[in-house]
Motif scaffolding. Structure first.
Motif, short mmCIF file in Angstrom:
data_model
loop_
_atom_site.label_atom_id
_atom_site.label_comp_id
_atom_site.label_asym_id
_atom_site.label_seq_id
_atom_site.Cartn_x
_atom_site.Cartn_y
_atom_site.Cartn_z
N TRP A 160 11.96 -20.99 3.88
CA TRP A 160 13.41 -21.20 3.85
C TRP A 160 13.67 -22.57 3.23
CZ3 TRP A 160 16.74 -17.42 5.73
CH2 TRP A 160 16.13 -16.34 6.39
N ILE A 161 14.23 -22.60 2.03
CA ILE A 161 14.45 -23.84 1.30
C ILE A 161 15.92 -23.96 0.90
CG2 ILE A 161 13.92 -25.14 -0.81
CD1 ILE A 161 11.14 -24.03 -0.77
N CYS A 162 16.52 -25.10 1.26
CA CYS A 162 17.91 -25.40 0.89
C CYS A 162 17.94 -26.65 0.01
CB CYS A 162 18.76 -25.64 2.13
SG CYS A 162 19.06 -24.16 3.13
N LYS A 163 19.09 -26.93 -0.55
CA LYS A 163 19.29 -28.15 -1.31
C LYS A 163 19.47 -29.33 -0.34
CE LYS A 163 19.48 -26.35 -5.50
NZ LYS A 163 18.49 -26.69 -6.55
N GLY A 169 17.33 -33.14 -4.06
CA GLY A 169 16.04 -32.49 -3.90
C GLY A 169 16.17 -31.16 -3.18
N GLU A 170 15.04 -30.70 -2.68
CA GLU A 170 14.97 -29.45 -1.91
C GLU A 170 14.38 -29.79 -0.55
OE1 GLU A 170 15.88 -27.16 -5.52
OE2 GLU A 170 15.82 -26.51 -3.43
N VAL A 171 14.71 -28.97 0.45
CA VAL A 171 14.14 -29.19 1.78
C VAL A 171 13.67 -27.86 2.35
CG1 VAL A 171 16.42 -29.04 2.89
CG2 VAL A 171 14.54 -30.19 4.09
N ALA A 172 12.44 -27.84 2.85
CA ALA A 172 11.87 -26.65 3.49
C ALA A 172 11.76 -26.88 4.99
CB ALA A 172 10.49 -26.35 2.89
N TYR A 201 7.84 -34.53 6.10
CA TYR A 201 7.24 -34.98 4.85
C TYR A 201 8.33 -35.48 3.91
CZ TYR A 201 2.69 -33.10 6.12
OH TYR A 201 1.49 -32.87 6.73
N VAL A 202 8.17 -36.72 3.45
CA VAL A 202 9.14 -37.38 2.60
C VAL A 202 8.44 -37.86 1.33
CG1 VAL A 202 10.67 -39.40 2.40
CG2 VAL A 202 10.56 -38.12 4.56
N PRO A 203 8.96 -37.54 0.15
CA PRO A 203 8.36 -38.08 -1.08
C PRO A 203 8.27 -39.60 -1.03
CG PRO A 203 9.94 -36.36 -1.61
CD PRO A 203 10.09 -36.63 -0.14
N LYS A 204 7.16 -40.13 -1.50
CA LYS A 204 6.86 -41.56 -1.33
C LYS A 204 7.91 -42.48 -1.97
CE LYS A 204 4.00 -42.22 -5.45
NZ LYS A 204 2.73 -42.74 -5.98
N LYS A 245 8.09 -32.49 -7.25
CA LYS A 245 9.19 -31.52 -7.17
C LYS A 245 10.33 -32.00 -6.29
CE LYS A 245 5.93 -27.69 -7.77
NZ LYS A 245 5.24 -26.57 -7.11
N ASN A 246 10.20 -33.20 -5.71
CA ASN A 246 11.21 -33.74 -4.81
C ASN A 246 11.48 -32.76 -3.66
OD1 ASN A 246 12.92 -35.67 -3.80
ND2 ASN A 246 14.53 -35.37 -5.31
N LEU A 247 10.40 -32.26 -3.07
CA LEU A 247 10.49 -31.33 -1.95
C LEU A 247 10.24 -32.08 -0.65
CD1 LEU A 247 10.76 -28.37 -0.97
CD2 LEU A 247 8.27 -28.20 -1.19
N TRP A 248 11.17 -32.00 0.29
CA TRP A 248 11.06 -32.60 1.61
C TRP A 248 10.75 -31.50 2.61
CZ3 TRP A 248 13.81 -37.68 2.67
CH2 TRP A 248 14.14 -38.34 1.48
#
Length: 353
Positions: free
Chosen positions: A177-180, A203-206, A215-218, A299-302
């Motif tokens: 399940w991924i949202c903006k 970004g996107e968030v799962a 998990y946060v992009p560095k 991918k800027n995925l959180w």
């Protein structure tokens, strides 16, 4: 026909899934002869799998090559008067250290066919709509997960699932399940929690029930650590080479100060969802380890794991492909968010034209 009336409650086993802490479901019964097993609740996959270690159910049948007995079987929920129903099971050869866990219970969403479990329940008129609610309850002695198969969908704030066009079909998060995720805002007072103080993410968030981490992009580490005023005297930045992740390990003396540190709000679909600083550190008896993991990501995925799902009830709408939340502190940035979205769309349109 049988309509499932309400909730069923399942006990969460002690957390241990390799390096993950996860949500476990006990007292699920699978099989024509009804064997009780423990499953990992997995919001990243639409499939349900049985692990095939020698001490686990179905191991002998699988070894004999009788996989058809496993792939199409029956499932029922112990403690409730719910009939068994046909259920498709996959096979996973994974070797786990935790021998108490026999498999995974998939609550993910597939672009093509939503979810095997939800489809079967709906087609057999056991549920009236393809919606399920997940509520993690943290108790003094044991944690519980409550799955509500007939939820009241009112009072939830929703986000539509992103199209996930940037993911390949074999990507780890393809069925999640991924949202903006548009922005984050860090603060505690009303004056700080305003749109002008937000940090743009785009970004996107799962939402991952299998991990105890956030998990946060560095690239965003500096925003959080600066506003938290983390210093080297109190906290050490640990770099795990195997996973290339970084996190802060702090002294136990930080415990009181953490309660006064800023909260983090994740702005998803125009609403800000709060995680307090004290909910983002775990005490291992020697240190206070931050559950925010900073990692390399192009991918800027959180990833929001169990700390987020404990704070907010989650409702998964498989029919309309959206996910909703209720509880905790939710800020309404809807008006500012829609204005920002419109401006972003205009700029992108001008750029491409």
């Amino acid at each position: 026909s049988l309509i499932i009336s309400s909730l069923f409650t399942l006990i969460i086993s002690p957390p241990s899934y390799e390096e993950y802490s996860s949500v476990f479901l006990d007292k699920i019964r699978i099989g024509s002869q009804s064997k009780e097993i423990s499953l990992i609740l997995n919001t990243l996959s639409s499939k349900t799998l049985l692990f095939t270690n020698s001490k686990r159910p179905y191991a002998q049948e699988i070894q004999r090559g009788r996989k058809s007995d496993v792939l199409i079987d029956k499932v029922s929920f112990a403690g409730e008067k719910i009939e068994s129903f046909p259920f498709n099971l996959g096979i996973d050869e994974t070797k786990l250290n935790n021998k108490n866990i026999q498999g995974e219970f998939g609550l993910g969403i597939d672009k093509e066919k939503t979810n095997d479990l939800i489809d079967i329940l709906f087609e057999n008129q056991m549920i009236t709509k393809k919606v399920i609610e997940l509520d993690l309850e943290e108790g003094d002695k044991e944690d519980r997960v409550v799955l509500n198969l007939s939820p009241n969908t009112n009072d939830f704030t929703y986000c539509d699932l992103s199209n996930k066009n940037y993911l390949d079909t074999d990507d780890y998060y393809y069925e999640s399940w991924i949202c903006k995720l548009s922005h984050i805002v860090i603060g505690s007072t009303k004056a700080e929690l305003v749109w002008n103080n937000t940090i743009e993410v785009k970004g996107e968030v799962a939402f991952d029930s299998r991990t105890k981490y956030i998990y946060v992009p560095k690239d965003y580490m500096k925003y959080i650590t600066n506003l938290w005023d983390i210093n080297s005297a109190e906290c050490k930045l640990v770099h795990e080479l195997a996973s290339d992740e970084k996190y802060y390990s702090c002294s136990l003396g930080m415990k009181n100060r953490i309660t006064s540190m800023h909260s983090i709000y994740f702005i998803i679909g125009g609403f800000g969802y709060r995680l307090k600083a004290q909910d983002l550190f775990e005490n291992d008896g020697k240190h206070l380890n931050c559950v925010i993991r900073f990692f390399n990501d192009d991918k800027n995925l959180w990833i929001l794991g169990v700390p987020f799902l404990r704070e907010y009830k989650a409702i998964f709408d498989f029919e309309y492909a959206k996910i909703g939340f209720k509880g905790g502190d939710i800020l309404n940035f809807k008006q500012d968010y829609e204005k920002w979205s419109h401006e972003v769309a205009e700029k992108e349109s001008q750029f491409f034209n």
